[in-house]
Scaffold this motif. Structure first.
Motif, PDB file in Angstrom:
ATOM      1  N   ASP A  82     -11.023 -23.645 -11.495  1.00  0.00           N
ATOM      2  CA  ASP A  82      -9.997 -23.732 -12.418  1.00  0.00           C
ATOM      3  C   ASP A  82      -8.758 -23.582 -11.846  1.00  0.00           C
ATOM      4  OD1 ASP A  82      -8.144 -23.870 -14.457  1.00  0.00           O
ATOM      5  OD2 ASP A  82      -8.985 -22.168 -15.616  1.00  0.00           O
ATOM      6  N   ARG A  83      -7.831 -24.236 -11.318  1.00  0.00           N
ATOM      7  CA  ARG A  83      -6.566 -24.126 -10.806  1.00  0.00           C
ATOM      8  C   ARG A  83      -5.350 -24.071 -11.754  1.00  0.00           C
ATOM      9  NH1 ARG A  83      -8.094 -23.618  -5.524  1.00  0.00           N
ATOM     10  NH2 ARG A  83      -9.688 -25.109  -4.804  1.00  0.00           N
ATOM     11  N   GLY A  84      -5.774 -24.035 -13.150  1.00  0.00           N
ATOM     12  CA  GLY A  84      -4.362 -23.737 -14.038  1.00  0.00           C
ATOM     13  C   GLY A  84      -3.836 -25.060 -14.490  1.00  0.00           C
ATOM     14  N   THR A  85      -4.637 -26.298 -14.428  1.00  0.00           N
ATOM     15  CA  THR A  85      -4.366 -27.625 -14.638  1.00  0.00           C
ATOM     16  C   THR A  85      -5.471 -28.203 -15.665  1.00  0.00           C
ATOM     17  OG1 THR A  85      -5.459 -28.998 -12.955  1.00  0.00           O
ATOM     18  CG2 THR A  85      -3.313 -27.868 -12.516  1.00  0.00           C
ATOM     19  N   GLN A  89     -12.589 -28.924 -11.275  1.00  0.00           N
ATOM     20  CA  GLN A  89     -13.299 -29.129  -9.911  1.00  0.00           C
ATOM     21  C   GLN A  89     -14.796 -28.954 -10.208  1.00  0.00           C
ATOM     22  OE1 GLN A  89      -9.914 -27.326  -7.091  1.00  0.00           O
ATOM     23  NE2 GLN A  89     -11.355 -28.475  -5.853  1.00  0.00           N
ATOM     24  N   VAL A  90     -15.615 -29.825 -10.198  1.00  0.00           N
ATOM     25  CA  VAL A  90     -16.962 -29.710 -10.531  1.00  0.00           C
ATOM     26  C   VAL A  90     -17.711 -29.770  -9.089  1.00  0.00           C
ATOM     27  CG1 VAL A  90     -19.035 -30.527 -11.571  1.00  0.00           C
ATOM     28  CG2 VAL A  90     -16.696 -30.491 -12.633  1.00  0.00           C
ATOM     29  N   ARG A  91     -18.520 -28.572  -8.790  1.00  0.00           N
ATOM     30  CA  ARG A  91     -18.976 -28.659  -7.384  1.00  0.00           C
ATOM     31  C   ARG A  91     -20.762 -28.344  -7.451  1.00  0.00           C
ATOM     32  NH1 ARG A  91     -14.590 -26.036  -3.298  1.00  0.00           N
ATOM     33  NH2 ARG A  91     -13.160 -27.810  -3.312  1.00  0.00           N
ATOM     34  N   GLU A 127     -21.453 -24.637 -18.618  1.00  0.00           N
ATOM     35  CA  GLU A 127     -20.424 -23.815 -18.270  1.00  0.00           C
ATOM     36  C   GLU A 127     -19.033 -24.659 -18.167  1.00  0.00           C
ATOM     37  OE1 GLU A 127     -20.604 -20.536 -17.902  1.00  0.00           O
ATOM     38  OE2 GLU A 127     -22.661 -21.052 -18.993  1.00  0.00           O
ATOM     39  N   PHE A 128     -19.144 -25.875 -17.733  1.00  0.00           N
ATOM     40  CA  PHE A 128     -17.995 -26.833 -17.950  1.00  0.00           C
ATOM     41  C   PHE A 128     -17.349 -26.973 -19.325  1.00  0.00           C
ATOM     42  CE2 PHE A 128     -15.830 -31.055 -18.450  1.00  0.00           C
ATOM     43  CZ  PHE A 128     -15.064 -31.213 -17.314  1.00  0.00           C
ATOM     44  N   LYS A 129     -18.216 -27.119 -20.310  1.00  0.00           N
ATOM     45  CA  LYS A 129     -17.726 -27.314 -21.435  1.00  0.00           C
ATOM     46  C   LYS A 129     -16.807 -26.201 -21.964  1.00  0.00           C
ATOM     47  CE  LYS A 129     -21.761 -29.883 -23.176  1.00  0.00           C
ATOM     48  NZ  LYS A 129     -22.956 -30.204 -24.059  1.00  0.00           N
ATOM     49  N   LYS A 130     -17.354 -24.905 -21.520  1.00  0.00           N
ATOM     50  CA  LYS A 130     -16.697 -23.899 -21.986  1.00  0.00           C
ATOM     51  C   LYS A 130     -15.205 -23.639 -21.239  1.00  0.00           C
ATOM     52  CE  LYS A 130     -20.871 -21.101 -22.026  1.00  0.00           C
ATOM     53  NZ  LYS A 130     -21.519 -19.749 -21.330  1.00  0.00           N
ATOM     54  N   VAL A 131     -15.080 -24.357 -20.039  1.00  0.00           N
ATOM     55  CA  VAL A 131     -13.935 -24.282 -19.453  1.00  0.00           C
ATOM     56  C   VAL A 131     -12.842 -25.383 -20.222  1.00  0.00           C
ATOM     57  CG1 VAL A 131     -12.431 -24.596 -17.226  1.00  0.00           C
ATOM     58  CG2 VAL A 131     -14.578 -23.491 -17.390  1.00  0.00           C
ATOM     59  N   ALA A 132     -13.450 -26.479 -20.501  1.00  0.00           N
ATOM     60  CA  ALA A 132     -12.966 -27.694 -20.787  1.00  0.00           C
ATOM     61  C   ALA A 132     -12.172 -27.204 -22.298  1.00  0.00           C
ATOM     62  CB  ALA A 132     -14.022 -28.856 -20.977  1.00  0.00           C
ATOM     63  N   GLU A 133     -13.057 -26.562 -23.125  1.00  0.00           N
ATOM     64  CA  GLU A 133     -12.645 -26.449 -24.369  1.00  0.00           C
ATOM     65  C   GLU A 133     -10.900 -25.524 -24.427  1.00  0.00           C
ATOM     66  OE1 GLU A 133     -15.606 -23.791 -26.107  1.00  0.00           O
ATOM     67  OE2 GLU A 133     -16.874 -25.589 -26.617  1.00  0.00           O
ATOM     68  N   ILE A 134     -10.816 -25.027 -23.613  1.00  0.00           N
ATOM     69  CA  ILE A 134      -9.256 -24.188 -23.392  1.00  0.00           C
ATOM     70  C   ILE A 134      -8.299 -25.016 -22.826  1.00  0.00           C
ATOM     71  CG2 ILE A 134     -10.436 -22.149 -23.117  1.00  0.00           C
ATOM     72  CD1 ILE A 134      -9.432 -22.098 -20.178  1.00  0.00           C
ATOM     73  N   GLY A 136      -7.488 -28.562 -23.363  1.00  0.00           N
ATOM     74  CA  GLY A 136      -6.784 -29.772 -24.250  1.00  0.00           C
ATOM     75  C   GLY A 136      -7.715 -30.823 -23.914  1.00  0.00           C
ATOM     76  N   ASP A 137      -7.045 -32.089 -24.636  1.00  0.00           N
ATOM     77  CA  ASP A 137      -7.862 -33.332 -24.996  1.00  0.00           C
ATOM     78  C   ASP A 137      -7.640 -34.161 -23.935  1.00  0.00           C
ATOM     79  OD1 ASP A 137      -5.485 -33.938 -25.405  1.00  0.00           O
ATOM     80  OD2 ASP A 137      -5.791 -34.712 -27.344  1.00  0.00           O
ATOM     81  N   ASP A 138      -7.136 -33.949 -22.626  1.00  0.00           N
ATOM     82  CA  ASP A 138      -7.077 -34.923 -21.441  1.00  0.00           C
ATOM     83  C   ASP A 138      -7.487 -34.335 -20.258  1.00  0.00           C
ATOM     84  OD1 ASP A 138      -5.188 -33.135 -21.104  1.00  0.00           O
ATOM     85  OD2 ASP A 138      -3.593 -34.534 -20.507  1.00  0.00           O
ATOM     86  N   VAL A 139      -8.822 -33.803 -20.045  1.00  0.00           N
ATOM     87  CA  VAL A 139      -9.354 -33.269 -19.014  1.00  0.00           C
ATOM     88  C   VAL A 139     -10.046 -34.235 -18.231  1.00  0.00           C
ATOM     89  CG1 VAL A 139     -11.195 -31.585 -18.130  1.00  0.00           C
ATOM     90  CG2 VAL A 139      -9.962 -30.934 -20.045  1.00  0.00           C
ATOM     91  N   GLU A 140      -9.718 -33.909 -16.842  1.00  0.00           N
ATOM     92  CA  GLU A 140     -10.232 -34.629 -15.689  1.00  0.00           C
ATOM     93  C   GLU A 140     -11.210 -34.004 -14.978  1.00  0.00           C
ATOM     94  OE1 GLU A 140      -9.446 -36.883 -11.202  1.00  0.00           O
ATOM     95  OE2 GLU A 140      -7.947 -36.857 -12.901  1.00  0.00           O
ATOM     96  N   ALA A 141     -12.601 -34.280 -14.875  1.00  0.00           N
ATOM     97  CA  ALA A 141     -13.805 -33.754 -14.315  1.00  0.00           C
ATOM     98  C   ALA A 141     -13.713 -34.314 -12.809  1.00  0.00           C
ATOM     99  CB  ALA A 141     -14.934 -33.737 -14.715  1.00  0.00           C
ATOM    100  N   HIS A 142     -13.252 -33.476 -11.741  1.00  0.00           N
ATOM    101  CA  HIS A 142     -13.603 -33.884 -10.427  1.00  0.00           C
ATOM    102  C   HIS A 142     -14.501 -33.580  -9.671  1.00  0.00           C
ATOM    103  CE1 HIS A 142     -11.891 -35.687  -6.859  1.00  0.00           C
ATOM    104  NE2 HIS A 142     -11.892 -34.552  -6.076  1.00  0.00           N
ATOM    105  N   ILE A 143     -15.455 -34.315  -9.243  1.00  0.00           N
ATOM    106  CA  ILE A 143     -16.721 -33.855  -8.499  1.00  0.00           C
ATOM    107  C   ILE A 143     -16.311 -33.833  -6.909  1.00  0.00           C
ATOM    108  CG2 ILE A 143     -19.018 -34.131  -8.115  1.00  0.00           C
ATOM    109  CD1 ILE A 143     -19.123 -35.836 -11.060  1.00  0.00           C
ATOM    110  N   ASP A 144     -16.356 -32.834  -6.466  1.00  0.00           N
ATOM    111  CA  ASP A 144     -15.959 -32.747  -4.991  1.00  0.00           C
ATOM    112  C   ASP A 144     -17.025 -31.577  -4.618  1.00  0.00           C
ATOM    113  OD1 ASP A 144     -14.756 -30.335  -5.898  1.00  0.00           O
ATOM    114  OD2 ASP A 144     -12.817 -30.915  -4.968  1.00  0.00           O
TER     115      ASP A 144
END
Length: 385
Positions: A82-85, A89-91, A127-134, A136-144
Motif C-alpha cells: 500500500d503506497r498511499g494511493t 499491489q498484489v504479489r 487481507e486485500f479486502k481489509k486494505v481495499a475497505e479504507i 474508497g470505491d475506485d481501487v485498482e488491484a495491480h498483480i505484479d
C-alpha cells in the motif's frame, strides 16, 4: 490443517499435494500401516518438515497461509503493498521463468535471492479486502511481483475473487507473456482489465540476449500481444530501454503497438528507463540520465503523435487513505526470527501484525535485538548492527 488438492500414488509412494505444492512423499508400505490408525491429514502432520522447491528457480519455497503466521503486509516479495494511493499491489508469488540481464530484483539465475514465496489465494484476497475497505470505491488491484506473476498456478481463481471485491474497479497485471496464449487470454476476459506486457526487443537475437535465455520466444510474445489487443483486455507494451542494447528497438516496439491496436482505454506504451538497483542486475555501460530519457521520449511523441511521458493520472491513480504504520524509524525491538528472508543475509520476523525483513545471519528461532531502518509504504526493514 492441510487442505489437499490431490492425493495420488507414484510407484512405491503415496504423494500428498497441498494446492499445487508437494508436501509429503510417503512409502506405500509405511502409508498402509499408518492408514490403519490415522487419517490422511494426520499422516502428513506426523512427517518431518519437507523443503518445498520452486519449479522454475529451484530455490526453497515458503508457502504462506493464514496458519503460517506470516502477515501479508510488510515485505516487498509477497503479499500486499500500500503506497498511499488507490492502487494496491498484489504479489501472490515470487520467482521468474526468465533471466533478464537488466532485472531490478536479480531474478532468474540469481546471486542474491535465496527464498521464494507463494501465497494462499483465500488468505491473499481476505487481507486485500481489509486494505481495499479504507481506500474508497475506485481501487485498482495491480498483480505484479519480484518475478513473473503467471507462475502463480491459481491466477484465474485470484482474478475471480478480486473481481468480487466491491471497491475494485480495475484489475491489471504485469507479465513477460511467455506463459500466456490465446486460450488463457480468452479465459481472463471479463476478469482482467489490462495487461502490461514486458517486451524489450522485437529482433529475435536481441530479445533472447536481453531475456538472458535462449528459451525466450519473442515470436510467441508478439502473438500474445496481438491476442490481447484483439480481446476485451487492454494492452500496454512496457519495454525497458537499456542504452547500448536496444536503442533501435524502441521505435520498432512503438510502431508494433500502434499497428496491433494496443491502448484502447489506457496508453498503449509505458517505456521504462533502465535503472541500476542495489540488488538488481547490472549491465555494462552507463544508464541513461532521466533528463536525456525524457528528451528522447519527447522526440518519439512528436514523431508518432502519442503520449509517452506518463504519470499516475494517466491511469487514474491518485492519493487515498493508507494503512497506519506499525513502527517508527529508529524504533528498537527484540524480534524472533520465524522464516528465511528473500535475500541472503535476511530473515523474517513478525510483530504487531506485520512481517519485518531483518538483516542478520542468525537462524530461525533466534531472538535478536533490532532497530527499524525502513517504514516507507508499510514495508519494514530492521538491522541488528
Amino acid at each position: 490443517m492441510a487442505v489437499f488438492s490431490e492425493i495420488y500414488d507414484e510407484g512405491d509412494y503415496k504423494v500428498f499435494v497441498i494446492r499445487g505444492a508437494i508436501e509429503a512423499r510417503i512409502p506405500m508400505n509405511f502409508y498402509t500401516q499408518l492408514k490403519r490408525k490415522y487419517s490422511d491429514e494426520e499422516i502428513v502432520s506426523m512427517q518431518e518438515p519437507k523443503v518445498l522447491r520452486h519449479h522454475h528457480t529451484k530455490r526453497e519455497l515458503v508457502y504462506v497461509t493464514r496458519e503460517s503466521g506470516l502477515p501479508l503486509i510488510g515485505h516487498t516479495a509477497f503479499g500486499l503493498i500500500d503506497r498511499g494511493t488507490n492502487l494496491i499491489q498484489v504479489r501472490p508469488v515470487s520467482g521468474c521463468n526468465l533471466n533478464c540481464i537488466f532485472c531490478s530484483v536479480d531474478e532468474g539465475v540469481s546471486k542474491s535471492r535465496r527464498t521464494d514465496f507463494i501465497v494462499d489465494t483465500d488468505y491473499l484476497v481476505d487481507e486485500f479486502k481489509k486494505v481495499a475497505e479504507i481506500k474508497g470505491d475506485d481501487v485498482e488491484a495491480h498483480i505484479d511481483g519480484q518475478g513473473e506473476p503467471f507462475i502463480y498456478p491459481y491466477m484465474v481463481e485470484l482474478l475471480k475473487k478480486l473481481r468480487e471485491v466491491p471497491q475494485v474497479k480495475v484489475i491489471s497485471v504485469q507479465t513477460n507473456g511467455m506463459l500466456l496464449d490465446a486460450e488463457k487470454i480468452k479465459e481472463m476476459e471479463g476478469l482482467l482489465d489490462r495487461i502490461n506486457l514486458s517486451i524489450s526487443a522485437l529482433d529475435d537475437r536481441k530479445a533472447r540476449m536481453l531475456a538472458g535465455t535462449n528459451l525466450y520466444d519473442v515470436g510467441h510474445v508478439k502473438d500474445v500481444a496481438r491476442a490481447i489487443a484483439s480481446s476485451e483486455i487492454d494492452l500496454l507494451l512496457a519495454p525497458v530501454w537499456v542504452p547500448g542494447f536496444n536503442d533501435e528497438e524502441i521505435p520498432r516496439i512503438i510502431e508494433f503497438g500502434l499497428e496491433i491496436g494496443a491502448g484502447k482505454r489506457w496508453p498503449p506504451l509505458g517505456i521504462q528507463n533502465y535503472v541500476r538497483y542495489q540488488f538488481g542486475k547490472k549491465v555494462r555501460g552507463r544508464p541513461m540520465k532521466f533528463a536525456e530519457f525524457f528528451r528522447r521520449l519527447e522526440e518519439y511523441e512528436k514523431q508518432y503523435g502519442l503520449k509517452l511521458r506518463l504519470s499516475p493520472a494517466d491511469f487514474n491513480i491518485h492519493k487515498a487513505p493508507s494503512l497506519p504504520k506499525a513502527f517508527r524509524k529508529g524504533e528498537r525491538l527484540r524480534l524472533k526470527l520465524v522464516a528465511p528472508g528473500r535475500v541472503f543475509g535476511e530473515m523474517l520476523a513478525v510483530e504487531r501484525g506485520r512481517v519485518i525483513g531483518v538483516l542478520t545471519d542468525k537462524p530461525v528461532g533466534a531472538a535478536v535485538p533490532a532497530e527499524i531502518t525502513r517504514t516507507t509504504d508499510n514495508v519494514y526493514v530492521a538491522t541488528t548492527k
